[in-house]
Design a protein around this motif. Sequence first.
Motif, PDB file in Angstrom:
ATOM      1  N   THR A   1       2.003  -1.375  -2.218  1.00 49.14           N
ATOM      2  CA  THR A   1       2.594  -1.972  -3.425  1.00 49.14           C
ATOM      3  C   THR A   1       1.583  -2.833  -4.168  1.00 49.14           C
ATOM      4  O   THR A   1       1.610  -2.911  -5.409  1.00 49.14           O
ATOM      5  N   ARG A   2       0.675  -3.483  -3.410  1.00 48.28           N
ATOM      6  CA  ARG A   2      -0.334  -4.365  -3.996  1.00 48.28           C
ATOM      7  C   ARG A   2      -1.677  -4.078  -3.348  1.00 48.28           C
ATOM      8  O   ARG A   2      -1.738  -3.587  -2.206  1.00 48.28           O
ATOM      9  N   PRO A   3      -2.780  -4.412  -4.024  1.00 51.54           N
ATOM     10  CA  PRO A   3      -4.103  -4.243  -3.413  1.00 51.54           C
ATOM     11  C   PRO A   3      -4.220  -5.029  -2.116  1.00 51.54           C
ATOM     12  O   PRO A   3      -3.635  -6.098  -1.966  1.00 51.54           O
ATOM     13  N   MET A   4      -5.009  -4.496  -1.188  1.00 52.23           N
ATOM     14  CA  MET A   4      -5.109  -5.102   0.134  1.00 52.23           C
ATOM     15  C   MET A   4      -5.728  -6.488   0.072  1.00 52.23           C
ATOM     16  O   MET A   4      -5.442  -7.331   0.923  1.00 52.23           O
ATOM     17  N   THR A   5      -6.584  -6.741  -0.911  1.00 55.33           N
ATOM     18  CA  THR A   5      -7.171  -8.080  -1.023  1.00 55.33           C
ATOM     19  C   THR A   5      -6.090  -9.116  -1.310  1.00 55.33           C
ATOM     20  O   THR A   5      -6.120 -10.232  -0.770  1.00 55.33           O
ATOM     21  N   LYS A   6      -5.128  -8.747  -2.155  1.00 55.13           N
ATOM     22  CA  LYS A   6      -4.040  -9.679  -2.478  1.00 55.13           C
ATOM     23  C   LYS A   6      -3.076  -9.821  -1.306  1.00 55.13           C
ATOM     24  O   LYS A   6      -2.578 -10.926  -1.028  1.00 55.13           O
ATOM     25  N   VAL A   7      -2.819  -8.726  -0.611  1.00 56.37           N
ATOM     26  CA  VAL A   7      -1.938  -8.799   0.560  1.00 56.37           C
ATOM     27  C   VAL A   7      -2.583  -9.661   1.643  1.00 56.37           C
ATOM     28  O   VAL A   7      -1.929 -10.480   2.289  1.00 56.37           O
TER      29      VAL A   7
ATOM     30  N   ILE B   1      -5.416 -14.006   5.788  1.00 57.39           N
ATOM     31  CA  ILE B   1      -6.519 -13.385   6.518  1.00 57.39           C
ATOM     32  C   ILE B   1      -7.438 -12.693   5.524  1.00 57.39           C
ATOM     33  O   ILE B   1      -7.139 -12.622   4.325  1.00 57.39           O
ATOM     34  N   SER B   2      -8.557 -12.159   6.018  1.00 53.80           N
ATOM     35  CA  SER B   2      -9.480 -11.437   5.144  1.00 53.80           C
ATOM     36  C   SER B   2      -9.044  -9.984   5.008  1.00 53.80           C
ATOM     37  O   SER B   2      -8.270  -9.465   5.826  1.00 53.80           O
ATOM     38  N   ASP B   3      -9.557  -9.315   3.962  1.00 56.14           N
ATOM     39  CA  ASP B   3      -9.204  -7.911   3.789  1.00 56.14           C
ATOM     40  C   ASP B   3      -9.792  -7.046   4.910  1.00 56.14           C
ATOM     41  O   ASP B   3      -9.213  -6.022   5.292  1.00 56.14           O
ATOM     42  N   VAL B   4     -10.934  -7.475   5.457  1.00 59.29           N
ATOM     43  CA  VAL B   4     -11.516  -6.738   6.588  1.00 59.29           C
ATOM     44  C   VAL B   4     -10.576  -6.817   7.790  1.00 59.29           C
ATOM     45  O   VAL B   4     -10.329  -5.814   8.477  1.00 59.29           O
TER      46      VAL B   4
END
Length: 412
Positions: free
Chosen positions: A16-22, A28-31
């Motif tokens: 639903t949203r970009p992983m960076t925003k989630v 936590i970090s996107d990694v």
Amino acid sequence: MSIHLTRRELYEMIWTRPMTKVAAQLGISDVALHKICEKHRIPAPGRGHWAKVAAGKPPKRVLFRDVSDPLVDRILIQGSSAAKLPPEVQEARAKVKAEREKRQTKPPLPAQSGQSDHPVVARLVKKLEGAKADKDGFIRLTDPKLFAMTISPAAAARALVIAERLMTCAEARVCRFDSDPGGLVLVADGESMTLHLVEQTEKVRHKPTDAEVNALRKWEADRVRRQQRGQWFGDWDKPAIPEWDYVPSGTLVFELDRGGGWDGLRRRFADTKRKHLEDMIDDVFDGALVIATARKAKRAEDARRREESEKEAQRRREAERRRVLHQKRVEVLDAQIEVFARASQIDDFVEDYLARHPYLDLPESCRRFIDWARGYAEALRRTASPETLGAKLDAHQLMDDATEIHSWVRVV
């Protein structure tokens, strides 16, 4: 902050949203979020997915498949401790980050290490020239007027460059260094913190020396002789040959504010493939300023908690004082009621007795007893007279709402 999710819930979030925003929402970090998705077999959007969505051509979702293993289906996300930092500390982090991005110039690198006129660098040059490495290959410096170091002789040249850059950058960042028994400490925004330069080790397989091999052979031969003689033997004195050696790796690390705790702040700065420690001096000072802000925020929070704790203790003491004061007033009241009730009982007895037996018909001893009873009732009432009761109340200040009760002894 712990967050519990199911695979389906996280799948819906990342599609639903970009992983960076989630990831930012989960703390936590996107990694780290990518690793969680891989571990729990959650299909994630591929590269360019959200660009296509922005262009009006959203690609199809990858099919979600249920799993039978409940351990895979349940997800526990431990949010970053940095998300729990006080607002002023988060603001300080954002400020130093913005300033670092605006900063265009860097402290000048010396043309050659050891050429700085700074007395600390000059002292460090002499100290390193005469220093000898320990058995493990490291030089350890704990001079109160030098930086604390644990490095190999091969890293001495880099240590001098780092020291020169520290001194140069400290002047630009309005920081200073103070002497300390364990080595110079960095003072940033009035807060003093330790600073250690450490060279990491790497594990390599140990090559037994001739002395180690000969010692082991001698021990084994001695054990054979003891066995042949029927003597007792054990392995407690068997020469140990280590399997691994830990040797200097050449990777340098700054440990700032060692032992400062787990609060999400950066205290470790190490060589990376893209950036050496010599180029992280600004980062070290930025970290020191954030740590200084965090310390002040913690002291303020501790002071607030102590004040609140003292207020709560004071409230409890006040409630206890009022309870004791009320209890003592009740004790006095109960005593007065008891006195009046006793006097009334005596009056009732005398009245009932004389109604049955006229006073003049009573024997002399009975008349004297009745007269004594009447006097005793009157004496009881006098003990509760306004003057007597008032003196008792005033002596203990029982009707003063602000009085302090220092004793549990009964007033009456």
